[in-house]
Structures are given as C-alpha cells and as structure tokens.
Write a protein that holds these residues in place. Structure first.
Motif, mmCIF file in Angstrom:
data_model
loop_
_atom_site.group_PDB
_atom_site.id
_atom_site.type_symbol
_atom_site.label_atom_id
_atom_site.label_comp_id
_atom_site.label_asym_id
_atom_site.label_seq_id
_atom_site.Cartn_x
_atom_site.Cartn_y
_atom_site.Cartn_z
ATOM 1 N N PHE A 29 0.833 -1.206 0.000
ATOM 2 C CA PHE A 29 0.000 0.000 0.000
ATOM 3 C C PHE A 29 0.868 1.255 0.000
ATOM 4 O O PHE A 29 0.633 2.186 -0.758
ATOM 5 N N ASP A 30 1.889 1.272 0.873
ATOM 6 C CA ASP A 30 2.748 2.445 1.001
ATOM 7 C C ASP A 30 4.099 2.006 1.562
ATOM 8 O O ASP A 30 4.264 1.849 2.780
ATOM 9 N N ALA A 31 5.052 1.803 0.672
ATOM 10 C CA ALA A 31 6.367 1.275 1.052
ATOM 11 C C ALA A 31 7.083 2.183 2.047
ATOM 12 O O ALA A 31 7.776 1.699 2.945
ATOM 13 N N GLU A 32 6.921 3.502 1.900
ATOM 14 C CA GLU A 32 7.614 4.417 2.803
ATOM 15 C C GLU A 32 7.104 4.273 4.234
ATOM 16 O O GLU A 32 7.890 4.242 5.176
ATOM 17 N N LYS A 33 5.805 4.133 4.398
ATOM 18 C CA LYS A 33 5.248 3.973 5.750
ATOM 19 C C LYS A 33 5.683 2.634 6.358
ATOM 20 O O LYS A 33 5.976 2.562 7.544
ATOM 21 N N ALA A 34 5.732 1.608 5.542
ATOM 22 C CA ALA A 34 6.208 0.310 6.036
ATOM 23 C C ALA A 34 7.667 0.399 6.465
ATOM 24 O O ALA A 34 8.062 -0.172 7.491
ATOM 25 N N LYS A 35 8.461 1.125 5.712
ATOM 26 C CA LYS A 35 9.871 1.291 6.070
ATOM 27 C C LYS A 35 10.003 2.062 7.383
ATOM 28 O O LYS A 35 10.859 1.753 8.215
ATOM 29 N N ILE A 36 9.131 3.037 7.585
ATOM 30 C CA ILE A 36 9.148 3.792 8.838
ATOM 31 C C ILE A 36 8.832 2.869 10.013
ATOM 32 O O ILE A 36 9.496 2.922 11.047
ATOM 33 N N VAL A 37 7.842 1.989 9.848
ATOM 34 C CA VAL A 37 7.517 1.031 10.909
ATOM 35 C C VAL A 37 8.726 0.137 11.187
ATOM 36 O O VAL A 37 9.085 -0.088 12.350
#
Length: 186
Positions: A135-143
């Motif tokens: 859905f959103d790779a950047e948000k997953a990376k932040i997690v």
C-alpha cells in the motif's frame, strides 16, 4: 565512528570478511538491544532468546553477498528486518506444531492508534506489514526502522532523507493503518 561503519561496509562489499566481523562486533550491543525489544513483546516462555535471534540474523546477513550497504542505519534496518523474518519463521514453525495458532507478540511499543497493547499473532503482524508495504512502502519502512530497528523519529528521518515532521505524520498514519489491519486479531 560513522565513517568507520561505512568503510567496513564498503570493505565487506569488496569481500573482506574481517570487515564484516568488525562491523558486527561493533554493532552487536545495538543488534542485541533490537533483538531484546523484539523478543520482549513475545508471549511468556518464548523459546527463542535474544542471542540466538542475533546469531540467526547474522548468519542470514552474512549470506547477502549482493547487497549494496549504504551506511550503519541501512545495515541496522536490514538486521531488524532479518530479525523480524526469523521471528516470523520461528512462529510459523511453532504454529505448525500447535493447534492454537502459534506465537503472539504484544504490540504495545508500536502504540497503535487506540493505545492498545493487545497480543497480536506475529504472523498476522508480518502479514499486515507486507500489506502496508504494498500500500505504502515508505510507511512500512518507517515502521521497520522505528519499531524493529529502534530508531528515533530524527534517526528515521535522516535514514529516509526526510523531515522529522513528515516521518512523525507517516508514523501516525502507519500505526492507524496497522490498528485497522490487525483489528480482526484482537
């Protein structure tokens, strides 16, 4: 010291295994702290110890010949991701032997949107993170960097070449997204 890490990573990329060993030795306390955080949320009596988690992650990381290591933060991020994979693999093996669904992890430290600290199946958490990544790779990376890597908002922003305000905003959205994705598990 940051320059040393970058040099060790470059030397490792060129095939210098002693550089890899120096890097891991220098980062071992940080890797162990990450492992303890990840295992700390596991159910009581969890059979995988922090030292074993770090060792398994080290074995997997040392087999990654083709990765282009950028810096210490990139290495720690990858180590945290590998530790997550080890925990998920461990949970799946256990759940194959148990009827009750396997390992559960407390996600209090993710601090979901409602502040809940309910236990969530570690495989479900992994599935939710994989879905978040689609859905959103950047948000997953932040997690991954915040929760699994233990980085602060500022460190995460530096790692992603972003502003702390943007990371904080994306972190809040990711937490809400995970809360919704994991609602069926509670």
């Amino acid at each position: 010291m940051s320059g040393e890490f970058t040099q060790w990573l470059a030397d490792w990329r060129q095939g210098d295994l002693s550089a890899r060993d120096r890097l891991v030795d220098a980062l071992y306390p940080e890797l162990r702290a990450i492992a303890q955080r990840q295992i700390g949320g596991e159910r009581a009596g969890h059979t995988l110890q922090a030292t074993a988690l770090v060792n398994e992650a080290y074995l997997r990381l040392s087999g990654l010949d083709r990765i282009e290591w950028r810096d210490r933060v990139h290495f720690v991020h990858m180590a945290a991701r590998v530790m997550r994979e080890v925990l998920v693999d461990h949970a799946r093996r256990r759940s194959a032997h148990k009827r009750d669904g396997g390992e559960r992890v407390s996600i209090t430290s993710i601090d979901l949107a409602d502040g809940s600290g309910d236990d969530i199946d570690v495989a479900a958490l992994d599935g939710a993170l994989v879905a978040l990544e689609r859905f959103d790779a950047e948000k997953a990376k932040i997690v991954e960097l915040r929760y699994f890597g233990g980085l602060t908002i500022e460190e995460t922003a530096a790692a992603l070449d972003s502003s702390p305000a943007t990371v904080k905003r994306h972190w809040q959205v990711a937490r809400s997204w995970l809360f919704e994705a994991l609602a069926d598990q509670r």
